[in-house]
Design a protein around this motif. Structure first.
Motif, PDB file in Angstrom:
ATOM      1  N   GLY A  21       0.830  -1.192   0.000  1.00  0.00           N
ATOM      2  CA  GLY A  21       0.000   0.000   0.000  1.00  0.00           C
ATOM      3  C   GLY A  21       0.862   1.238   0.000  1.00  0.00           C
ATOM      4  N   PHE A  22       0.226   2.385   0.138  1.00  0.00           N
ATOM      5  CA  PHE A  22       0.941   3.654   0.080  1.00  0.00           C
ATOM      6  C   PHE A  22       1.562   4.024   1.417  1.00  0.00           C
ATOM      7  N   PHE A  23       1.420   3.159   2.432  1.00  0.00           N
ATOM      8  CA  PHE A  23       1.944   3.503   3.747  1.00  0.00           C
ATOM      9  C   PHE A  23       3.199   2.720   4.093  1.00  0.00           C
ATOM     10  N   HIS A  24       3.855   2.135   3.096  1.00  0.00           N
ATOM     11  CA  HIS A  24       5.138   1.481   3.302  1.00  0.00           C
ATOM     12  C   HIS A  24       6.263   2.475   3.031  1.00  0.00           C
ATOM     13  N   LYS A  25       7.282   2.426   3.874  1.00  0.00           N
ATOM     14  CA  LYS A  25       8.483   3.210   3.602  1.00  0.00           C
ATOM     15  C   LYS A  25       9.309   2.483   2.547  1.00  0.00           C
ATOM     16  N   GLN A  26      10.259   3.211   1.967  1.00  0.00           N
ATOM     17  CA  GLN A  26      11.041   2.629   0.877  1.00  0.00           C
ATOM     18  C   GLN A  26      11.768   1.360   1.314  1.00  0.00           C
ATOM     19  N   ALA A  27      12.429   1.388   2.479  1.00  0.00           N
ATOM     20  CA  ALA A  27      13.176   0.220   2.944  1.00  0.00           C
ATOM     21  C   ALA A  27      12.249  -0.976   3.164  1.00  0.00           C
ATOM     22  N   GLU A  28      11.029  -0.719   3.596  1.00  0.00           N
ATOM     23  CA  GLU A  28      10.066  -1.798   3.811  1.00  0.00           C
ATOM     24  C   GLU A  28       9.657  -2.433   2.495  1.00  0.00           C
ATOM     25  N   LEU A  29       9.457  -1.602   1.476  1.00  0.00           N
ATOM     26  CA  LEU A  29       9.114  -2.129   0.158  1.00  0.00           C
ATOM     27  C   LEU A  29      10.262  -2.954  -0.415  1.00  0.00           C
ATOM     28  N   LEU A  30      11.479  -2.467  -0.244  1.00  0.00           N
ATOM     29  CA  LEU A  30      12.634  -3.199  -0.777  1.00  0.00           C
ATOM     30  C   LEU A  30      12.796  -4.545  -0.074  1.00  0.00           C
ATOM     31  N   GLU A  31      12.425  -4.611   1.197  1.00  0.00           N
ATOM     32  CA  GLU A  31      12.499  -5.879   1.917  1.00  0.00           C
ATOM     33  C   GLU A  31      11.426  -6.850   1.429  1.00  0.00           C
ATOM     34  N   LEU A  32      10.256  -6.329   1.105  1.00  0.00           N
ATOM     35  CA  LEU A  32       9.167  -7.161   0.607  1.00  0.00           C
ATOM     36  C   LEU A  32       9.401  -7.616  -0.835  1.00  0.00           C
ATOM     37  N   LEU A  33      10.203  -6.856  -1.575  1.00  0.00           N
ATOM     38  CA  LEU A  33      10.431  -7.122  -2.998  1.00  0.00           C
ATOM     39  C   LEU A  33      11.922  -7.326  -3.233  1.00  0.00           C
ATOM     40  N   PRO A  34      12.445  -8.521  -2.955  1.00  0.00           N
ATOM     41  CA  PRO A  34      13.907  -8.748  -2.991  1.00  0.00           C
ATOM     42  C   PRO A  34      14.550  -8.516  -4.345  1.00  0.00           C
ATOM     43  N   LEU A  35      13.824  -8.777  -5.447  1.00  0.00           N
ATOM     44  CA  LEU A  35      14.429  -8.551  -6.760  1.00  0.00           C
ATOM     45  C   LEU A  35      14.543  -7.057  -7.060  1.00  0.00           C
ATOM     46  N   ILE A 207       6.084   9.572   6.967  1.00  0.00           N
ATOM     47  CA  ILE A 207       5.414   8.354   7.424  1.00  0.00           C
ATOM     48  C   ILE A 207       5.779   8.071   8.876  1.00  0.00           C
ATOM     49  N   ASP A 208       7.064   8.255   9.236  1.00  0.00           N
ATOM     50  CA  ASP A 208       7.474   8.066  10.628  1.00  0.00           C
ATOM     51  C   ASP A 208       6.726   9.019  11.553  1.00  0.00           C
ATOM     52  N   ASP A 209       6.576  10.268  11.118  1.00  0.00           N
ATOM     53  CA  ASP A 209       5.852  11.253  11.928  1.00  0.00           C
ATOM     54  C   ASP A 209       4.388  10.839  12.115  1.00  0.00           C
ATOM     55  N   LEU A 210       3.773  10.349  11.052  1.00  0.00           N
ATOM     56  CA  LEU A 210       2.378   9.920  11.140  1.00  0.00           C
ATOM     57  C   LEU A 210       2.227   8.719  12.082  1.00  0.00           C
ATOM     58  N   ARG A 211       3.147   7.784  11.998  1.00  0.00           N
ATOM     59  CA  ARG A 211       3.090   6.614  12.877  1.00  0.00           C
ATOM     60  C   ARG A 211       3.286   7.021  14.335  1.00  0.00           C
ATOM     61  N   GLU A 212       4.182   7.958  14.556  1.00  0.00           N
ATOM     62  CA  GLU A 212       4.422   8.423  15.925  1.00  0.00           C
ATOM     63  C   GLU A 212       3.212   9.170  16.471  1.00  0.00           C
ATOM     64  N   GLY A 247     -11.390  16.933   2.635  1.00  0.00           N
ATOM     65  CA  GLY A 247     -12.821  16.914   2.934  1.00  0.00           C
ATOM     66  C   GLY A 247     -13.436  15.531   2.891  1.00  0.00           C
ATOM     67  N   SER A 248     -13.007  14.692   1.947  1.00  0.00           N
ATOM     68  CA  SER A 248     -13.573  13.343   1.809  1.00  0.00           C
ATOM     69  C   SER A 248     -12.793  12.293   2.596  1.00  0.00           C
ATOM     70  N   MET A 249     -11.792  12.736   3.357  1.00  0.00           N
ATOM     71  CA  MET A 249     -10.956  11.778   4.085  1.00  0.00           C
ATOM     72  C   MET A 249     -11.264  11.745   5.573  1.00  0.00           C
ATOM     73  N   LYS A 250     -12.283  12.497   6.004  1.00  0.00           N
ATOM     74  CA  LYS A 250     -12.605  12.568   7.422  1.00  0.00           C
ATOM     75  C   LYS A 250     -13.546  11.438   7.814  1.00  0.00           C
ATOM     76  N   LEU A 265      -1.928  10.341   2.290  1.00  0.00           N
ATOM     77  CA  LEU A 265      -0.655   9.993   1.659  1.00  0.00           C
ATOM     78  C   LEU A 265      -0.879   9.449   0.261  1.00  0.00           C
ATOM     79  N   HIS A 266      -1.920   8.642   0.094  1.00  0.00           N
ATOM     80  CA  HIS A 266      -2.287   8.136  -1.233  1.00  0.00           C
ATOM     81  C   HIS A 266      -2.526   9.306  -2.183  1.00  0.00           C
ATOM     82  N   TYR A 267      -3.251  10.302  -1.711  1.00  0.00           N
ATOM     83  CA  TYR A 267      -3.583  11.459  -2.539  1.00  0.00           C
ATOM     84  C   TYR A 267      -2.324  12.200  -2.995  1.00  0.00           C
TER      85      TYR A 267
END
Length: 271
Positions: A21-35, A207-212, A247-250, A265-267
């Motif tokens: 999804g759009f809430f993965h950090k780059q390092a997380e995506l690279l770990e999920l996608l080894p190639l 993303i780190d700020d949002l998670r915190e 407005g549509s995200m509340k 974040l998706h937007y």
């Protein structure tokens, strides 16, 4: 928000892609996608210290290291014009997907027929120097560095190239190619269309700020807190502008939970 983020920065089993999804950090995506991580490491060979990306002049060599063989004509036609000096990993990966998808070059039988015309003695061999000149100067020329790599493995001690082996090697199916392309597309889709214009370091920090700000992972954040996080990097985002976008995200519940920050974040990454 776009301006704030611009700037720097064993073959797995085939099957359905991981949940991305759009809430993965780059390092997380690279770990999920080894190639894709393998491609990232190749990219970094050409990008040892510069966070803004690799030089345009190195893009062809980088794609070559990733297993493709772009011609100069192809690079000139497909290079993004907005980045005249350096390209990010997301830029290069976009080029990788485009080049890997296209039918680049003639089919093996056509190449063999053409080479046999040059083989007057019908010996199955052609001089290395002659083939090198043909591949690097005629038609849509191939980069000389890549030509050296493919010719060296099929040349004999007399300087002749066994061209049937050459064609077989150049058109051999790479077992990892299809899966690598699938993972590369999954990475770019998870990042969003605007990833090529954004600073991935600042995106990850956001993303780190949002998670915190949401330690219980409820998925919502107060308008004022989101505005604070957006403007933390010097962006002059107003409460009115944020209200129009979100407005549509509340939350639709009677108790206002705030803004769905994953949708936000998706937007910003895909709109």
């Amino acid at each position: 928000m776009l301006g704030a983020m611009q700037g720097k920065r064993t073959l797995p089993q085939a099957g359905p892609p991981p949940e991305l999804g759009f809430f993965h950090k780059q390092a997380e995506l690279l770990e999920l996608l080894p190639l894709v991580h393998n491609l990232w490491e190749m990219f970094n060979l050409f990008n040892p210290v510069e966070p803004a990306g690799i030089r345009v002049g190195d893009v062809g060599y980088c794609l070559d290291a990733m297993g493709l063989a772009p011609t100069q004509f192809w690079l000139q036609a497909n290079m993004p014009q907005k980045f005249p000096t350096r390209l990010s990993f997301e830029n290069v990966l976009t080029l990788y997907c485009k080049l890997a998808t296209e039918e680049c070059g003639p089919k093996a039988p056509d190449v063999l027929r053409a080479l046999r015309v040059w083989d007057v003695k019908q010996s199955g061999k052609l001089p290395y120097s002659e083939l090198r000149k043909m591949l690097t100067t005629i038609g849509d020329p191939i980069d000389a560095h890549h030509v050296f790599g493919v010719l060296a493995s099929v040349s004999d001690i007399n300087g002749n190239v066994h061209y049937e082996d050459l064609v077989a090697n150049m058109h051999a199916h790479d077992e990892a190619a299809e899966e690598t392309l699938r993972q590369a597309r999954a990475y770019l889709q998870a990042m969003g269309r605007n990833a090529v214009d954004m600073d991935m370091v600042k995106r990850d920090e956001f993303i780190d700020d949002l998670r915190e700000a949401d330690p219980e992972c409820r998925g919502y954040i107060a308008n004022s807190k989101l505005l604070e996080l957006l403007n933390r990097n010097g962006t002059e985002f107003t409460a009115r502008e944020l209200d129009i976008i979100t407005g549509s995200m509340k939350s639709n519940s009677r108790t206002d939970k705030g803004i769905d920050y994953r949708k936000f974040l998706h937007y910003i990454m895909d709109t």
